[in-house]
Design an enzyme around this catalytic site. Sequence first.
Site, PDB file in Angstrom:
ATOM      1  N   HIS A 148      42.454  40.743  35.837  1.00 22.71           N
ATOM      2  CA  HIS A 148      43.087  39.792  36.353  1.00 22.71           C
ATOM      3  C   HIS A 148      42.774  38.293  35.863  1.00 22.71           C
ATOM      4  O   HIS A 148      43.738  37.173  36.124  1.00 22.71           O
ATOM      5  CB  HIS A 148      43.602  39.834  37.991  1.00 22.71           C
ATOM      6  CG  HIS A 148      42.542  39.360  38.900  1.00 22.71           C
ATOM      7  ND1 HIS A 148      41.730  40.219  39.471  1.00 22.71           N
ATOM      8  CD2 HIS A 148      42.442  38.096  39.387  1.00 22.71           C
ATOM      9  CE1 HIS A 148      41.048  39.417  40.285  1.00 22.71           C
ATOM     10  NE2 HIS A 148      41.343  38.295  40.283  1.00 22.71           N
ATOM     11  N   ASP A 178      40.681  46.895  37.340  1.00 21.89           N
ATOM     12  CA  ASP A 178      40.484  45.585  37.185  1.00 21.89           C
ATOM     13  C   ASP A 178      39.149  45.020  36.515  1.00 21.89           C
ATOM     14  O   ASP A 178      38.540  44.122  37.228  1.00 21.89           O
ATOM     15  CB  ASP A 178      40.726  45.016  38.489  1.00 21.89           C
ATOM     16  CG  ASP A 178      40.986  43.162  38.678  1.00 21.89           C
ATOM     17  OD1 ASP A 178      41.343  42.756  37.594  1.00 21.89           O
ATOM     18  OD2 ASP A 178      40.550  42.873  39.546  1.00 21.89           O
ATOM     19  N   SER A 261      36.407  35.707  41.392  1.00 29.55           N
ATOM     20  CA  SER A 261      36.589  36.950  40.900  1.00 29.55           C
ATOM     21  C   SER A 261      35.955  37.070  39.448  1.00 29.55           C
ATOM     22  O   SER A 261      36.151  36.157  38.660  1.00 29.55           O
ATOM     23  CB  SER A 261      38.167  37.227  40.463  1.00 29.55           C
ATOM     24  OG  SER A 261      38.973  37.038  41.767  1.00 29.55           O
TER      25      SER A 261
END
Length: 417
Positions: A148, A178, A261
């Site tokens: 992402h 992910d 992230s």
Amino acid sequence: MERNDRPNEQNRHEDWLDTELGSSKRATEPPQAEQVTRPSFMSRMFPGFIGGVAGALLTGAIALPFIDQAPDVTSNTNVTPDGTPVQTSSNIKDTSVTNAVAVAQPAVVTVNNFAASGFSNEAVEAGVGSGVIYKKENGSAYIVTNHHVVNGADRLTVTFNDGSTAEAKLMGSDATYDLAVLEVDADNVPSVIKIGKSSELKPGQTVIAIGNPLGQFENSVTRGIVSSTSRLVPVDTDENGQADFNAEVIQTDAAINPGNSGGALINESGQLIGINSMKIATDSVEGVGFSIPVDIALPLINQIEQTGEVNHPSLGVSLRDVNEFPPGYLTEQIKLPESVTAGTIIVDVQANSSAAAAGLEARDVIVKINDQPVSSFIDLRSELIRDTDGVVMIEYVRDGKTETVDVEIQNANGDAL
């Protein structure tokens, strides 16, 4: 394997000592002359001497357990000519946390996502995340981050710990796990992180998150503990608003914010044990963050390096969960025993698929895979994705009878794994 019309069901002293001194009243006597006599020196000094000895003994008994304890911090002082002490240095020991950060921090980078915008088609910054340099080989360095973070990018750059930047090439990514892998020129790469083992983590163990929260605070460090070593979290991998996969993640209370992230979750040895991925972000929740365990990530990273993608296994069936149907339909049409209250029903079997080759049919109700209970489509898909042998054992109910079969699974393209 497709998911048909599955509804969204995801919802979560002054401790005080009251010493009463008694009072004594002296009887009233007739007044009379009283001769005042001066006590002798010994009679005046002896009670005080005895009291002093008793006090010293009591103080020693209380202080003795603490005499041998050295302070954690010691200070060296000098004295000015007028006798004023001046502190000149402190001897404070480095902790395992600071040492771990010093080892790992140079291998954590900021990932910048640029996407075309407007009529000029000029690439502008569309998002910022973090990444971890995990390998250098043949003049290239490889960085793992989240899918992402790089999704939708027309151009990617990375900013290293020292502030320098480099263009990055996307080698591939996977939405389900992910994960994504970037390649950069290795010439100016400062460091490669050491890889640990997430399987050795224990609840309560100290962990450290390093990344770029909010896209503004590069090289930020937060500390916490492992809340759970293996938490299953429903995720929506195809972004259709419905969970379709249970991600197996490390839960931690180390602060993980947007921009973190793709960054590193490390142990006190500075080893990578997780890739920070997500958090529960609501006003009523604090300290619930998740990281992809490095033991799960590494094989997938290798696949992305080699092929640009992750091979996801498929049975070649369409499914609907048992709880989507009324009890009467299940007993009359599916002939499902009333004792079976969970599972997923095969609605359709694709020709030449793994399921077809194994003899599975429409209306079969899958209740277990590899001896793991299946309560929904998500359970089945999650176990399929985690399987590494290429063969799964399916337990299903057909016409009220329970059967088992071994299925040689294929990837989503119909090729053997």
